[in-house]
Design an enzyme around this catalytic site. Structure first.
Site, short mmCIF file in Angstrom:
data_model
loop_
_atom_site.label_atom_id
_atom_site.label_comp_id
_atom_site.label_asym_id
_atom_site.label_seq_id
_atom_site.Cartn_x
_atom_site.Cartn_y
_atom_site.Cartn_z
N GLY A 18 0.08 -7.77 -8.84
CA GLY A 18 -0.94 -7.09 -9.62
C GLY A 18 -2.23 -6.94 -8.83
CG PHE A 19 -6.89 -5.48 -9.54
CD1 PHE A 19 -7.37 -5.16 -8.28
CD2 PHE A 19 -7.80 -5.86 -10.52
CE1 PHE A 19 -8.74 -5.22 -8.01
CE2 PHE A 19 -9.15 -5.92 -10.26
CZ PHE A 19 -9.63 -5.61 -9.00
CG ASN A 40 8.22 -8.39 -14.71
OD1 ASN A 40 7.04 -8.12 -14.45
ND2 ASN A 40 8.68 -8.46 -15.96
N GLY A 44 2.49 -4.50 -12.15
CA GLY A 44 2.17 -4.60 -10.74
C GLY A 44 3.06 -3.69 -9.91
CG ASP A 64 10.47 -11.36 -17.56
OD1 ASP A 64 9.41 -11.99 -17.78
OD2 ASP A 64 10.96 -10.59 -18.40
CB SER A 83 -0.90 -11.44 -18.49
OG SER A 83 -1.27 -10.81 -19.72
CB ALA A 122 -5.72 -16.00 -14.05
CE1 TYR A 153 -4.86 -10.11 -20.76
CE2 TYR A 153 -7.13 -9.60 -21.34
CZ TYR A 153 -6.20 -10.05 -20.42
OH TYR A 153 -6.61 -10.42 -19.16
#
Length: 325
Positions: A18-19, A40, A44, A64, A83, A122, A153
């Site tokens: 991811g970022f 997974n 991302g 996953d 996430s 995180a 979220y």
């Protein structure tokens, strides 16, 4: 924290493609740490770590996290970032977001317990909801709508914090929690729905910059290099957290739109659109704890970080356009 001064040999990063996760993988590798990157590709992309694939200290595990995480060998740090994190993603993937926050967190914690590793969650400023306290301190419990559209979220991360705390008290796992505020930088997706990539994409395309509401709501922008440096500082310490990681400089969304337009050299007009439900009115971290415990604070001035981010997006758009010809 200087490169090479981290007390870890091998780390697992969930959501590592991811970022934020991919930048964290970079910092760990640059600090001499072996990295198992778990993803997974739900949100991302392997493109974010392609420059590391030839490094024999880097392993990509396509997996996953809602099922047990099969990592063999020694591990002394588990960083759980897996996430969906942008409104565009978690509104599109509500169940998957809740599963990542619940079962995904349990599986990451269980890996840390089995390996006797330091564990860092995180989390997010979203746990404060639409805050009634300003700036937000770690002791603030938040103002969250548990049944609103953003709740999948917000509550996933709040549950993840509770699970992390439970594993510490019940199993003695060495855990910490970081709460990340408004991180931006290269490798964000242009379509992820967050303010910075949306404004940059629109400005570079000459489209109107869509500001929600009247634009008076505030954000506190923290460049991604500073964010991952903060995560690693907390990981390398002994504090359990939660620890806010963000920029104490506050800007309105309308000011941000004008700044992005200026830095892009764009004449795009501002267009006001409806504000999302439960969109926070003010967002600003109190980062006293991060400074007192770890000597951490942001070093990248937002204007400089935005310029770097804009350059990265411009290059990506150029490559995309060239590929379509």
């Amino acid at each position: 924290m200087a490169t090479g001064q981290v007390p870890f040999r091998r780390a697992v990063v969930t959501g590592g493609c991811g970022f934020v996760g991919s930048h964290l993988c970079d910092l760990l590798l640059d600090s001499g740490v072996e990295v198992v990157c778990v993803d997974n590709f739900l949100t991302g992309t392997a493109d974010n770590v392609v420059h590391r694939r030839a490094d024999d200290r880097f392993e990509l595990l396509v997996h996953d996290v809602t099922t047990p995480i099969p990592v063999s060998g020694g591990v002394d740090l588990v960083l759980h970032l897996a996430s969906p994190a942008s409104p565009q993603d978690y509104l599109r993937l509500p169940i998957e977001t809740l599963q990542a926050g619940a079962q995904g967190t349990f599986n990451a914690l269980e890996l840390a317990r089995q390996k006797k590793a330091r564990f860092v969650l995180a989390s997010t400023s979203e746990v404060y909801g639409d805050p009634l306290q300003h700036p937000q301190r770690e002791s603030y419990w938040g103002n969250v709508n548990p049944v609103g559209p953003r709740s999948v979220y917000d509550e996933a991360k709040r549950f993840a914090e509770a699970a992390t705390t439970a594993y510490r008290t019940e199993h003695g796992v060495d855990t910490a929690i970081v709460r990340i505020f408004n991180t931006f930088g290269p490798r964000m997706r242009a379509d992820d729905g967050r303010a910075v990539p949306t404004f940059v994409r629109q400005a570079l395309a000459g489209e109107p910059l869509t500001v929600t509401g009247d634009g008076s709501q505030t954000r506190s922008l923290c460049y991604v290099d500073d964010t991952v440096r903060g995560i690693l500082a907390v990981a390398s310490g002994r504090h359990t957290g939660p620890v806010n990681l963000g920029n104490s400089a506050e800007t309105t969304v309308l000011e941000l739109a004008h700044l992005v337009g200026e830095l892009c050299g764009s004449a795009s007009p501002i267009e006001f659109v409806d504000r999302p439900v439960d969109d926070p009115g003010r967002r600003k971290p109190d980062i006293t704890l991060a400074w007192d415990k770890f000597g951490w604070r942001p070093e990248t001035e937002p204007r400089k970080g935005l310029s770097t981010t804009i350059d990265w997006f411009a290059t990506q758009l150029h490559h995309t356009a060239a590929g379509e010809r």
